[in-house]
Design an enzyme around this catalytic site. Structure first.
Site, PDB file in Angstrom:
ATOM      1  N   GLU A   1      -5.515  28.515  64.881  1.00 15.06           N
ATOM      2  CA  GLU A   1      -5.511  29.903  64.411  1.00 15.06           C
ATOM      3  C   GLU A   1      -6.886  30.333  63.932  1.00 15.06           C
ATOM      4  O   GLU A   1      -7.293  31.488  64.157  1.00 15.06           O
ATOM      5  CB  GLU A   1      -4.464  30.065  63.310  1.00 15.06           C
TER       6      GLU A   1
ATOM      7  N   TYR B   1       0.665  27.893  54.512  1.00 14.46           N
ATOM      8  CA  TYR B   1       1.238  26.624  54.971  1.00 14.46           C
ATOM      9  C   TYR B   1       1.677  25.753  53.800  1.00 14.46           C
ATOM     10  O   TYR B   1       2.620  24.977  53.925  1.00 14.46           O
ATOM     11  CB  TYR B   1       0.243  25.881  55.863  1.00 14.46           C
TER      12      TYR B   1
END
Length: 403
Positions: free
Chosen positions: A140, A98
């Site tokens: 997640e 990310y």
């Protein structure tokens, strides 16, 4: 929740960012892959890059998320975030990735919008990104934990036991486990990511819905060949699976993921699909047949003709085995069927042709215009939005909330 400092900045800049978001997404991916070419080896599908699908998916997701932060700050787009998180989990996305995305996305925004991106504007959009990213990372982490895996261990080898043709364009694979790891049952409606090495040596991923209930040793998925059309190349993965994978070959599959799964509340179930949209519906129907369900079940399917109806024999057999199941079909080339259907109609799907049970739960899958039209029709009939579930794939993923 977006900070009060950033809110007016995002409100003022969202129109211009939304106007240029497609170009921003394109520049983002170009820049990121130049710096991190390894991300095209097993993580990102380059076919989606070539067609622009990945760019449209990112652009739509970011714009939709920012819009929701402004319009309904008390309610995040849960459906959108959940579907993205499941896609990411099936690819083994790691939290550290990310930061890579953030670095190159912020670069692309500044590159496209130039001097309009002041430090304050950059900070506000950085906040939007990390609000979305942290929500996804959290979800997640839960998805990996629930399966007892890490991003690195979502993958597993399976041997092709059967391969058979459903239609001219669709092939079904049955794979069996070849190790001693326990097969955790998939939920009805979920998919797996298939990861294969292309002829040039690059690993490529693609998601495919599971089309039959697991038996503890096998999984089944179906693949539609993506034909070259309108300047778009043929699908690498589907071509390789159709033409080069045979019985006895070993494939790498992820664990099953996907948040559009069959509800077990005991209410009537209605499936409505068009074309290849039958794939997840067939998987759900298979679970119901295996469980010997006595629920009222209605399958509605639209296709070009009976010969192009994927998984037709499996679907018909499951309908016959279920005591309270019905099948209605619409064919654009004429109302003709050799199957024991409850009704066959000419043209496109028309819900007014069928008596639908009250208090039912609906599952839709097919092209986005098809699902929009059906959903609108159902809402007009008084069906509440929470009782309408739909599977969105590819660049339309960001439209998970169709309200």
């Amino acid at each position: 929740m977006l900070s009060e400092r950033s809110r007016p900045i995002i409100a003022a800049t969202l129109p211009v960012v939304a106007e240029h978001i497609g170009e921003i997404a394109q520049r983002f991916y170009e820049h990121m892959f130049r710096v991190h070419p390894e991300l095209l080896d097993g993580t990102f599908n380059r076919g989606n890059q070539a067609s622009g699908e990945q760019q449209r998916a990112l652009a739509g997701s970011v714009a939709a998320y920012a819009t929701r932060l402004l319009e309904t700050p008390e309610r995040t787009p849960e459906h959108l975030l959940s579907r993205i998180a499941h896609k990411h989990a099936s690819l083994g996305i790691r939290p550290a990735q990310y930061q890579i995305v953030n670095d190159h996305l912020m670069w692309a925004i500044a590159d496209v919008l130039g001097e309009a991106v002041t430090p304050e504007v950059a900070a506000a959009w950085n906040e939007v990104y990390w609000l979305m990213a942290h929500s996804l990372i959290h979800e997640e982490r839960g998805l990996y934990g629930a399966r007892g895996v890490t991003p690195e261990t979502v993958w597993r080898s399976w041997e092709v036991e059967k391969k058979f043709r459903e239609t001219r364009d669709v092939v079904t694979f049955v794979v069996k486990r070849i190790d001693d790891r326990l097969v955790k049952t998939s939920l009805p409606g979920q998919y797996v990511t298939v990861r294969m090495r292309m002829p040039d040596g690059i690993l490529q991923p693609r998601q495919y819905s599971l089309t039959r209930a697991d038996d503890g040793c096998h999984r089944q998925f179906s693949v539609k060949r993506v034909q070259a059309a309108d300047g778009r190349p043929a699908g690498e993965m589907s071509t390789l699976l159709h033409d080069s994978v045979s019985v006895g070959d070993v494939l790498t599959l992820s664990l099953p993921y996907g948040n559009v799964v069959l509800d077990d509340s005991g209410r009537p179930v209605i499936f409505a699909s068009a074309g290849i949209g039958i794939i997840p519906m067939a998987g759900m129907l298979s679970h119901l047949e295996k469980a010997e369900s006595r629920l009222p079940i209605t399958m509605l399917h639209a296709d070009l003709e009976e010969a192009t109806f994927p998984l037709r024999r499996q679907v018909v057999n499951d309908i016959v085995e279920l005591p309270h199941a019905e099948l209605y079909v619409w064919y654009e080339k004429g109302a003709h069927s050799i199957e024991p259907v409850n009704g066959v109609f000419d043209g496109t799907m028309d819900l007014s042709a069928v008596d639908l049970p009250h208090n039912a739960i609906y599952y839709l899958c097919g092209p986005l215009p098809f699902m929009r039209a059906l959903r609108s029709s159902l809402l007009t009939r008084g069906v509440v939005p929470d009782d309408i579930h739909y599977e969105v794939f590819g660049p339309d993923l960001w439209q998970a909330d169709m309200d």
